[in-house]
Design an enzyme around this catalytic site. Structure first.
Site, short mmCIF file in Angstrom:
data_model
loop_
_atom_site.label_atom_id
_atom_site.label_comp_id
_atom_site.label_asym_id
_atom_site.label_seq_id
_atom_site.Cartn_x
_atom_site.Cartn_y
_atom_site.Cartn_z
N SER A 144 0.61 -1.55 0.03
CA SER A 144 -0.26 0.35 -0.38
C SER A 144 0.77 1.56 -0.20
O SER A 144 2.21 0.67 0.53
CB SER A 144 -0.38 0.01 1.23
N TYR A 157 -2.10 -0.81 10.15
CA TYR A 157 -2.03 -0.97 9.05
C TYR A 157 -0.59 -0.74 8.55
O TYR A 157 -0.36 -1.49 7.76
CB TYR A 157 -3.27 -0.60 8.94
P1 NAD Z 1 -11.28 -6.39 0.36
O1 NAD Z 1 -11.51 -6.51 1.46
O2 NAD Z 1 -12.09 -6.59 -0.67
O3 NAD Z 1 -10.71 -8.07 -0.02
C1 NAD Z 1 -9.33 -8.66 1.48
C2 NAD Z 1 -9.67 -9.53 0.87
O4 NAD Z 1 -9.16 -10.65 1.91
C3 NAD Z 1 -11.54 -10.48 1.30
O5 NAD Z 1 -11.11 -11.42 -0.20
C4 NAD Z 1 -11.27 -11.23 1.61
O6 NAD Z 1 -12.01 -12.40 2.44
C5 NAD Z 1 -10.08 -11.37 2.65
N1 NAD Z 1 -8.93 -12.06 3.57
C6 NAD Z 1 -9.62 -11.24 4.45
N2 NAD Z 1 -9.77 -12.02 6.55
C7 NAD Z 1 -8.65 -12.88 6.39
C8 NAD Z 1 -8.59 -14.30 6.84
N3 NAD Z 1 -8.24 -13.99 7.31
N4 NAD Z 1 -8.06 -15.45 6.40
C9 NAD Z 1 -8.26 -15.33 4.98
N5 NAD Z 1 -8.39 -14.58 3.81
C10 NAD Z 1 -9.22 -13.06 4.99
O7 NAD Z 1 -9.91 -5.53 0.21
P2 NAD Z 1 -8.74 -4.99 -0.89
O8 NAD Z 1 -9.56 -3.62 -1.09
O9 NAD Z 1 -9.40 -5.39 -1.88
O10 NAD Z 1 -7.82 -5.56 -0.10
C11 NAD Z 1 -6.35 -6.10 -0.84
C12 NAD Z 1 -5.56 -6.24 -0.37
O11 NAD Z 1 -5.18 -4.39 -1.22
C13 NAD Z 1 -4.74 -5.77 0.89
O12 NAD Z 1 -4.06 -5.82 1.58
C14 NAD Z 1 -4.58 -3.91 0.87
O13 NAD Z 1 -4.84 -3.62 2.33
C15 NAD Z 1 -4.58 -3.87 -0.15
N6 NAD Z 1 -5.14 -2.25 -0.59
C16 NAD Z 1 -6.16 -1.93 -1.11
C17 NAD Z 1 -5.92 0.12 -0.71
C18 NAD Z 1 -7.45 0.57 -1.27
O14 NAD Z 1 -8.04 1.63 -1.02
N7 NAD Z 1 -8.62 -0.22 -1.21
C19 NAD Z 1 -5.12 0.69 -0.94
C20 NAD Z 1 -3.77 -0.12 -0.53
C21 NAD Z 1 -4.11 -1.69 -0.96
#
Ligand code: NAD
Length: 266
Positions: A144, A157
């Site tokens: 991130s 985080y």
């Molecule tokens: P999301 O909430 O849509 O998806 C998260 C995924 O992680 C889901 O499939 C969920 O089931 C899985 N997960 C959560 N807890 C779990 C566990 N205990 N065991 C197995 N799986 C688990 O989130 P996203 O926005 O798609 O995030 C994906 C990645 O991108 C993350 O690492 C997040 O930190 C990173 N990220 C997101 C953003 C954003 O703006 N959305 C920005 C920077 C980084």
């Protein structure tokens, strides 16, 4: 689409939703066999498998490990290896809890560090030796902007995301000389998104709506940090992950690539 990953196997953690699902679909479209992981209802998991297969995956299968549990991760990695040795590992699963440091519950700290950071250590620990032996491997860790800079109210985080960048650099150095230009080598990189439209950031949008609309909440969030004033789509992040899997990306390793509309250029 160019099916350059035909015959290859990929695992995308947290691919039942958001960025992970888009990455699983994009790797599937490039011809890979895709191991899906993540939480969700039976319907959500079935829909994810169907979506990845419809995108063009050679095969898609769900592995249900809860990434807070190292034992379950070890089991999942052994099951995947028996299914088909892993060529591409995308550590994407992540959770967030925004609150001042002194109000972060201990359980949130433990869960965020376990899912966002330690799970990547466990999967890489299991997968990297096989990649080295075969001379090809790709690890892409979804960090991130918060792996590069901090924001208040995100202590666990930000710690987890800075940690995964350090972990990735060490692995990149240890595996840099494996394989060759023809085999594609073994690379380890981080992708560092700014704001991406997924369920993860919905609470932060809702917190900024006030008397306005959801659009106002999105605009307020972007105005705080992201100069492009545009959210990324999950597909935008997935396209970069797919490129990192190409043979010609063999010398891109140990990098942390921002996709953040200029956030970390400030
Ligand atoms: P999301 O909430 O849509 O998806 C998260 C995924 O992680 C889901 O499939 C969920 O089931 C899985 N997960 C959560 N807890 C779990 C566990 N205990 N065991 C197995 N799986 C688990 O989130 P996203 O926005 O798609 O995030 C994906 C990645 O991108 C993350 O690492 C997040 O930190 C990173 N990220 C997101 C953003 C954003 O703006 N959305 C920005 C920077 C980084």
């Amino acid at each position: 689409m160019d099916q350059f990953l035909h015959g290859r196997t990929a695992l995308v953690t947290g691919s039942t939703s958001g960025i992970g699902l888009a990455i699983a679909c994009a790797l599937g479209a490039a011809g890979a066999r895709v191991a899906i992981n993540g939480l969700g209802s039976e319907e959500q998991i079935a829909a994810a498998i169907a979506q990845v297969e419809a995108a063009g995956a050679q095969q898609a299968r769900h592995f249900g490990a809860d990434l807070r549990e190292p034992e379950q991760i070890a089991q999942m990695m052994a099951q995947i290896d028996a299914w088909s040795p892993l060529d591409v590992l995308v550590n994407n699963a992540g959770i967030q809890h925004a609150a001042p440091l002194a109000q972060q519950p201990l359980q949130k700290w433990n869960d965020i560090i376990a899912i966002n950071l330690s799970s990547a250590f466990h999967t890489m620990h299991a997968a990297l030796p096989g990649m080295a032996a075969r001379g090809f491997g790709r690890v892409v860790n979804i960090a991130s902007v918060h792996g590069l800079v901090a924001s208040k109210d995100k202590a666990p985080y930000v710690a987890s995301k800075h940690g995964i960048i350090g972990l990735s650099k060490v692995a990149a150095l240890e595996y840099a000389a494996q394989g060759n230009r023809t085999s594609g080598g073994v690379t380890v990189n981080c992708v560092c998104p700014g704001w991406v439209e997924t369920p993860l950031i919905e609470p932060q949008i809702q917190a900024r709506i006030g008397d306005g609309s959801r659009e106002d909440g999105v605009a307020a969030l972007l105005a705080e940090k992201q100069p492009s004033l545009r959210m990324s789509l999950p597909e935008d992040i997935a396209a970069l992950v797919v490129w990192l899997c190409r043979r010609e990306a063999h010398n891109v390793t140990g990098a942390s690539l921002p996709v953040d509309g200029g956030w970390t250029a400030q």
